[in-house]
Write a protein that holds these residues in place. Structure first.
Motif, PDB file in Angstrom:
ATOM      1  N   THR A  82       6.902  -2.386  -4.437  1.00 55.34           N
ATOM      2  CA  THR A  82       5.578  -1.979  -3.941  1.00 55.34           C
ATOM      3  C   THR A  82       4.763  -3.137  -3.365  1.00 55.34           C
ATOM      4  O   THR A  82       3.636  -2.928  -2.924  1.00 55.34           O
ATOM      5  CB  THR A  82       4.779  -1.358  -5.095  1.00 55.34           C
ATOM      6  OG1 THR A  82       4.638  -2.335  -6.146  1.00 55.34           O
ATOM      7  CG2 THR A  82       5.484  -0.124  -5.630  1.00 55.34           C
ATOM      8  N   PHE A  83       5.309  -4.364  -3.374  1.00 52.97           N
ATOM      9  CA  PHE A  83       4.510  -5.518  -2.939  1.00 52.97           C
ATOM     10  C   PHE A  83       4.010  -5.372  -1.501  1.00 52.97           C
ATOM     11  O   PHE A  83       2.813  -5.476  -1.235  1.00 52.97           O
ATOM     12  CB  PHE A  83       5.345  -6.793  -3.088  1.00 52.97           C
ATOM     13  CG  PHE A  83       4.636  -8.037  -2.606  1.00 52.97           C
ATOM     14  CD1 PHE A  83       3.557  -8.547  -3.295  1.00 52.97           C
ATOM     15  CD2 PHE A  83       5.052  -8.688  -1.437  1.00 52.97           C
ATOM     16  CE1 PHE A  83       2.901  -9.687  -2.855  1.00 52.97           C
ATOM     17  CE2 PHE A  83       4.400  -9.819  -0.989  1.00 52.97           C
ATOM     18  CZ  PHE A  83       3.320 -10.326  -1.709  1.00 52.97           C
ATOM     19  N   GLN A 126       3.671   5.226   8.995  1.00 53.27           N
ATOM     20  CA  GLN A 126       2.325   4.669   9.142  1.00 53.27           C
ATOM     21  C   GLN A 126       1.915   4.601  10.615  1.00 53.27           C
ATOM     22  O   GLN A 126       0.773   4.905  10.972  1.00 53.27           O
ATOM     23  CB  GLN A 126       2.267   3.265   8.529  1.00 53.27           C
ATOM     24  CG  GLN A 126       2.455   3.231   7.025  1.00 53.27           C
ATOM     25  CD  GLN A 126       1.376   3.992   6.283  1.00 53.27           C
ATOM     26  OE1 GLN A 126       0.207   3.964   6.674  1.00 53.27           O
ATOM     27  NE2 GLN A 126       1.764   4.693   5.225  1.00 53.27           N
ATOM     28  N   LEU A 181      -5.728 -12.050  -0.254  1.00 48.48           N
ATOM     29  CA  LEU A 181      -4.994 -11.372   0.818  1.00 48.48           C
ATOM     30  C   LEU A 181      -4.212 -12.381   1.646  1.00 48.48           C
ATOM     31  O   LEU A 181      -3.026 -12.179   1.955  1.00 48.48           O
ATOM     32  CB  LEU A 181      -5.965 -10.591   1.699  1.00 48.48           C
ATOM     33  CG  LEU A 181      -5.350  -9.904   2.924  1.00 48.48           C
ATOM     34  CD1 LEU A 181      -4.491  -8.728   2.491  1.00 48.48           C
ATOM     35  CD2 LEU A 181      -6.441  -9.448   3.888  1.00 48.48           C
ATOM     36  N   THR A 213       4.460  -7.645   7.648  1.00 53.04           N
ATOM     37  CA  THR A 213       3.039  -7.464   7.351  1.00 53.04           C
ATOM     38  C   THR A 213       2.326  -8.792   7.146  1.00 53.04           C
ATOM     39  O   THR A 213       1.179  -8.967   7.583  1.00 53.04           O
ATOM     40  CB  THR A 213       2.870  -6.587   6.098  1.00 53.04           C
ATOM     41  OG1 THR A 213       3.461  -5.318   6.350  1.00 53.04           O
ATOM     42  CG2 THR A 213       1.410  -6.406   5.752  1.00 53.04           C
ATOM     43  N   PRO A 232       4.003  -2.637   0.672  1.00 50.03           N
ATOM     44  CA  PRO A 232       3.096  -1.513   0.898  1.00 50.03           C
ATOM     45  C   PRO A 232       1.697  -1.768   0.322  1.00 50.03           C
ATOM     46  O   PRO A 232       0.683  -1.414   0.935  1.00 50.03           O
ATOM     47  CB  PRO A 232       3.792  -0.343   0.197  1.00 50.03           C
ATOM     48  CG  PRO A 232       5.236  -0.696   0.256  1.00 50.03           C
ATOM     49  CD  PRO A 232       5.277  -2.183   0.064  1.00 50.03           C
ATOM     50  N   THR A 233       1.666  -2.379  -0.860  1.00 47.55           N
ATOM     51  CA  THR A 233       0.369  -2.703  -1.460  1.00 47.55           C
ATOM     52  C   THR A 233      -0.389  -3.695  -0.588  1.00 47.55           C
ATOM     53  O   THR A 233      -1.608  -3.563  -0.371  1.00 47.55           O
ATOM     54  CB  THR A 233       0.552  -3.289  -2.866  1.00 47.55           C
ATOM     55  OG1 THR A 233       1.227  -2.332  -3.690  1.00 47.55           O
ATOM     56  CG2 THR A 233      -0.783  -3.640  -3.497  1.00 47.55           C
ATOM     57  N   LEU A 234       0.316  -4.710  -0.076  1.00 52.11           N
ATOM     58  CA  LEU A 234      -0.305  -5.694   0.811  1.00 52.11           C
ATOM     59  C   LEU A 234      -0.809  -5.013   2.085  1.00 52.11           C
ATOM     60  O   LEU A 234      -1.899  -5.326   2.580  1.00 52.11           O
ATOM     61  CB  LEU A 234       0.707  -6.789   1.158  1.00 52.11           C
ATOM     62  CG  LEU A 234       0.213  -7.935   2.042  1.00 52.11           C
ATOM     63  CD1 LEU A 234      -0.948  -8.661   1.394  1.00 52.11           C
ATOM     64  CD2 LEU A 234       1.356  -8.913   2.341  1.00 52.11           C
ATOM     65  N   TYR A 256      -1.818  -1.852   2.495  1.00 52.12           N
ATOM     66  CA  TYR A 256      -3.030  -1.073   2.207  1.00 52.12           C
ATOM     67  C   TYR A 256      -4.206  -1.978   1.821  1.00 52.12           C
ATOM     68  O   TYR A 256      -5.360  -1.683   2.151  1.00 52.12           O
ATOM     69  CB  TYR A 256      -2.761  -0.068   1.092  1.00 52.12           C
ATOM     70  CG  TYR A 256      -1.814   1.045   1.485  1.00 52.12           C
ATOM     71  CD1 TYR A 256      -2.043   1.812   2.623  1.00 52.12           C
ATOM     72  CD2 TYR A 256      -0.686   1.325   0.716  1.00 52.12           C
ATOM     73  CE1 TYR A 256      -1.174   2.831   2.984  1.00 52.12           C
ATOM     74  CE2 TYR A 256       0.194   2.341   1.074  1.00 52.12           C
ATOM     75  CZ  TYR A 256      -0.059   3.097   2.212  1.00 52.12           C
ATOM     76  OH  TYR A 256       0.807   4.101   2.568  1.00 52.12           O
ATOM     77  N   ALA A 257      -3.901  -3.088   1.139  1.00 50.53           N
ATOM     78  CA  ALA A 257      -4.968  -4.019   0.765  1.00 50.53           C
ATOM     79  C   ALA A 257      -5.598  -4.639   2.007  1.00 50.53           C
ATOM     80  O   ALA A 257      -6.824  -4.779   2.098  1.00 50.53           O
ATOM     81  CB  ALA A 257      -4.406  -5.114  -0.149  1.00 50.53           C
TER      82      ALA A 257
END
Length: 552
Positions: free
Chosen positions: A14-15, A155, A133, A67, A17-19, A21-22
């Motif tokens: 999840t790293f 996305q 971030l 990303t 995808p989390t980054l 969205y963050a």
């Protein structure tokens, strides 16, 4: 093998995808904040101000599987977002203005560090939002991590539809609301547009010497005789009239001026700008809010007095910043920025200007103009006076927080007492000259001190009353009053009428000194029986004159 497995786990976990969205979330923060602060805009406009940039960020983030790299490519927008959050903390509303970009290049390092040192809450917010971030993005780049292809395709598809919908909604809003525009009302488009304007103005400022080279006031003195006469213009800093005792304030902040003979107090005075780099040049020249862009082709008050045969001196307790303040000051016979000659870090009080004034008064000049530019009430307030000036207490906590308002106001009021002392001592020196003499004092702009619970300092994109209210004081010697009774009578008669200092001070100084020039307009001089109050205007961020009833 273990290291390889760990990397594969990170890739498939999840790293990223989390980054992803963050990054989208933190870039959206200022857009969402502006939704709630820009209440003067229609709701539809504010909603577009969220939907359009957020969906654009979403689409940009989905254009690449890398990303981390994308986040760094978006660093410029991250910087603008951080800057916007700090300004919202300070002012409570408004996008990053042209004037704010120009303030960055015209504010000396000492002023900047004084301010930053008292904005720890805003700075901490920015650090918490954006530094993690950027650190996470750096980790992703260094490890070569990439998003799953399926995730990116989904996305990109959703972001494309959302962005197209936001564009359509924005077009409908622009058609329905004539005043709405991308360059003014959508962050970060407005910030980018304002940055371009700031660069354009900085370029024009750099070439001022060339564009103004052929200008002349064709000025002459209209006063008869060869006797001595002395005129002083004092430009204060960040002083608002409501904190002056002589304006009815409950505290004794001006005890010495209150008993001064020959002093005329103007009761209804506003500046046309809440920024120093605009308001001071307007005070020093025939330029006002109605024709501000002509400043690139004209000279200042010292040049006019020199043409009329005066010796001129410009004495400043501020630092040079390559602005029109410097340019107009350097047109004087003697131009001294007293901080140029002191070690960095030494706190220079405005009273040190008086020694330089004494030298000019003792110079034997027949006709003399002195312009003083003080540091006045500039934040940090309690650094504007020595320990013996701490009259109202407590005055030590200068952190920019509304709960510190009592201490901030006490320190601010102490700065006004220092201005009272400076002006009273200056008037005493002029009295001792025993000749026709006059002094005009005003401030460049006022200040917010959490009066409404939110706004602090000045230079906000939307002015408040406190940022524009300023004092205007005119003192004349007995010798001047005897020789020019019509002027002193006009000063008294006009003292109860509205005044826009940015439009009137230049013309008033020339009128008091008896200098004739085609650029002198007596309908703008409060020393003239022909004075007509100018419309109450504000010079906005795009150099347009705006009626003040649009703001308050």
């Amino acid at each position: 093998m273990s290291f390889h497995n760990n990397i594969m786990t990170i890739k498939s976990g999840t790293f990223l995808p989390t980054l992803f969205y963050a990054a989208l979330a933190v870039l959206a923060v200022p857009c969402v904040a502006l939704l709630f602060t820009e209440t003067y805009l229609p709701v539809a406009s504010r909603l577009c101000g969220v939907l359009l940039p957020v969906t654009a960020y979403w689409l940009m983030l989905s254009l690449s599987r890398n990303t981390g790299r994308t986040i760094w490519l978006l660093f410029f927008f991250i910087f603008l977002s951080a800057f916007q959050i700090v300004l919202l903390y300070l002012f409570g509303c408004g996008p990053i203005a042209v004037d704010m970009f120009l303030n960055i290049i015209t504010t000396n390092a000492g002023e900047a560090f004084e301010l930053l040192g008292n904005l720890m809450t805003a700075i901490a917010t920015v650090v918490v939002l954006y530094i993690p971030l950027l650190v996470a993005a750096t980790v992703a780049v260094r490890r070569g991590l990439q998003l799953d292809c399926g995730f990116v395709r989904r996305q990109r598809r959703m972001a494309g539809v959302a962005f197209a919908t936001a564009c359509a909604a924005t077009a409908v809003c622009a058609a329905a609301v004539p005043s709405f525009s991308l360059k003014n009302d959508i962050f970060p488009v407005n910030a980018c547009y304002n940055l371009a304007l700031a660069a354009e103005r900085a370029y024009a400022t750099d070439h001022y010497a060339e564009t103004s080279a052929g200008f002349s006031f064709n000025a002459k003195t209209a006063h008869d005789g060869d006797g001595r006469e002395v005129y002083v213009l004092v430009i204060g800093e960040t002083a608002r009239a409501s904190q002056f005792g002589i304006y009815g304030y409950s505290r004794e902040t001006t005890p010495r001026l209150a008993v001064m003979d020959g002093l005329t107090v103007f009761s209804d005075v506003l500046s046309q700008s809440n920024t120093t780099h605009k308001s001071v040049p307007m005070l020093l020249s025939p330029v006002s809010a109605t024709d501000y862009d002509s400043i690139y082709y004209r000279k200042g008050i010292a040049a006019a007095f020199r043409e009329a045969g005066f010796h001129t001196a410009f004495l400043s307790n501020q630092k040079r910043n390559h602005s029109f303040i410097d340019f107009f000051g350097e047109e004087a016979d003697r131009c001294i920025f007293i901080k140029d000659s002191v070690p960095d870090g030494r706190n220079v009080m405005d009273r040190e200007l008086l020694g330089y004034v004494r030298k000019e008064l003792d110079g034997g000049y027949g006709r003399l103009l002195i312009v003083l530019h003080t540091y006045g009430s500039h934040f940090t307030y309690n650094e504007r006076y020595a320990a013996d000036g701490s009259h109202f207490r407590p005055d030590r906590d200068m952190s920019a927080r509304r709960e510190n308002r009592k201490s901030l106001v006490n320190a601010y009021d102490n700065t006004i007492r220092q201005t009272d002392r400076l002006l009273a001592d200056l008037i005493t020196m002029l009295k001792q000259c025993g000749c026709p003499a006059a002094m005009v004092y005003t401030s460049d702009h006022g200040e917010d001190i959490f009066d409404d619970g939110n706004a602090f300092l000045h230079a906000s994109p939307r002015p408040t009353f406190h940022q524009l209210e300023v004092p205007l004081l005119v003192w004349t010697s007995d010798e001047y009053a005897a020789r020019h009774p019509q002027v002193t009578q006009s000063l008294d008669r006009n003292s109860r009428r509205p005044v826009a200092t940015s439009a009137s001070v230049f013309h008033t100084m020339l009128h008091i000194a008896g200098i004739s020039t085609p650029y002198r307009n007596d309908t703008l001089s409060v020393a003239s029986p022909d004075y007509v109050p100018a419309p109450r205007l504000y010079l906005d961020d795009h150099n347009r004159p705006r009626p003040l009833n649009e703001f308050f």
